[in-house]
Design a protein around this motif. Structure first.
Motif, PDB file in Angstrom:
ATOM      1  N   GLU A   1       0.779  -1.007   0.167  1.00 46.28           N
ATOM      2  CA  GLU A   1       0.130   0.051  -0.062  1.00 46.28           C
ATOM      3  C   GLU A   1       0.838   1.309   0.010  1.00 46.28           C
ATOM      4  O   GLU A   1       0.679   2.216  -0.626  1.00 46.28           O
ATOM      5  CB  GLU A   1      -0.907  -0.024   1.243  1.00 46.28           C
TER       6      GLU A   1
ATOM      7  N   ARG B   1       2.225   1.721  -3.220  1.00 47.25           N
ATOM      8  CA  ARG B   1       0.731   2.081  -4.467  1.00 47.25           C
ATOM      9  C   ARG B   1       0.648   3.481  -4.197  1.00 47.25           C
ATOM     10  O   ARG B   1       0.684   4.292  -5.071  1.00 47.25           O
ATOM     11  CB  ARG B   1      -0.111   1.313  -4.175  1.00 47.25           C
ATOM     12  N   CYS B   2       0.746   3.987  -2.943  1.00 49.01           N
ATOM     13  CA  CYS B   2       0.470   5.249  -2.471  1.00 49.01           C
ATOM     14  C   CYS B   2       1.371   6.417  -3.127  1.00 49.01           C
ATOM     15  O   CYS B   2       1.048   7.405  -3.869  1.00 49.01           O
ATOM     16  CB  CYS B   2       0.193   5.600  -1.253  1.00 49.01           C
TER      17      CYS B   2
ATOM     18  N   ARG C   1       3.399   5.720  -5.767  1.00 51.10           N
ATOM     19  CA  ARG C   1       3.396   5.629  -7.108  1.00 51.10           C
ATOM     20  C   ARG C   1       2.168   6.293  -7.643  1.00 51.10           C
ATOM     21  O   ARG C   1       2.161   7.174  -8.627  1.00 51.10           O
ATOM     22  CB  ARG C   1       3.147   4.210  -7.680  1.00 51.10           C
ATOM     23  N   ASN C   2       1.050   6.303  -6.930  1.00 48.78           N
ATOM     24  CA  ASN C   2      -0.156   6.994  -7.440  1.00 48.78           C
ATOM     25  C   ASN C   2      -0.169   8.491  -7.341  1.00 48.78           C
ATOM     26  O   ASN C   2      -0.743   9.325  -8.025  1.00 48.78           O
ATOM     27  CB  ASN C   2      -1.546   6.726  -6.630  1.00 48.78           C
ATOM     28  N   ALA C   3       0.755   9.049  -6.624  1.00 52.95           N
ATOM     29  CA  ALA C   3       1.098  10.351  -6.321  1.00 52.95           C
ATOM     30  C   ALA C   3       2.135  10.846  -7.304  1.00 52.95           C
ATOM     31  O   ALA C   3       2.475  12.194  -7.331  1.00 52.95           O
ATOM     32  CB  ALA C   3       1.697  10.600  -4.739  1.00 52.95           C
ATOM     33  N   GLY C   4       2.611  10.019  -8.129  1.00 51.91           N
ATOM     34  CA  GLY C   4       3.500  10.322  -9.147  1.00 51.91           C
ATOM     35  C   GLY C   4       4.979  10.166  -8.983  1.00 51.91           C
ATOM     36  O   GLY C   4       5.616  10.532  -9.555  1.00 51.91           O
TER      37      GLY C   4
END
Length: 92
Positions: free
Chosen positions: A28, A31-32, A34-37
């Motif tokens: 997680e 993932r977080c 990576r989702n933030a760029g």
């Protein structure tokens, strides 16, 4: 009262649950980030342990995020070595 075999089985289940929770938390966090760029990868001893077929005791994450960016994404952090870019993200 537990018999020795029952206690061993219960400890094994607890260790398995803890390992699963630890790994899920590490997934997680990556993932977080990576989702933030940001780029984010597991690094260090956890990679070695997995290659050896062992369960990691903890997970280190290498990321392109700066310490202030990490602490902005994860409210429960400890800046254990902020000057060196080391931030501990707490779970739970």
């Amino acid at each position: 009262m537990f018999l020795p075999d029952e206690r061993t089985a219960m400890n094994s289940v607890r260790k398995s649950e803890l390992a699963h929770n630890l790994r899920s938390g590490a997934v997680e966090i990556v993932r977080c980030l990576r989702n933030a760029g940001f780029k984010a990868y597991w690094a260090g001893g956890c990679v070695r342990d997995m290659l050896l077929g062992q369960e990691p005791a903890d997970y280190d994450v290498a990321t392109s995020a700066l310490p202030d960016q990490v602490t902005a994404l994860f409210p429960r952090c400890v800046e254990v070595g902020k000057a060196f870019g080391v931030i501990q993200v707490l779970q739970g």
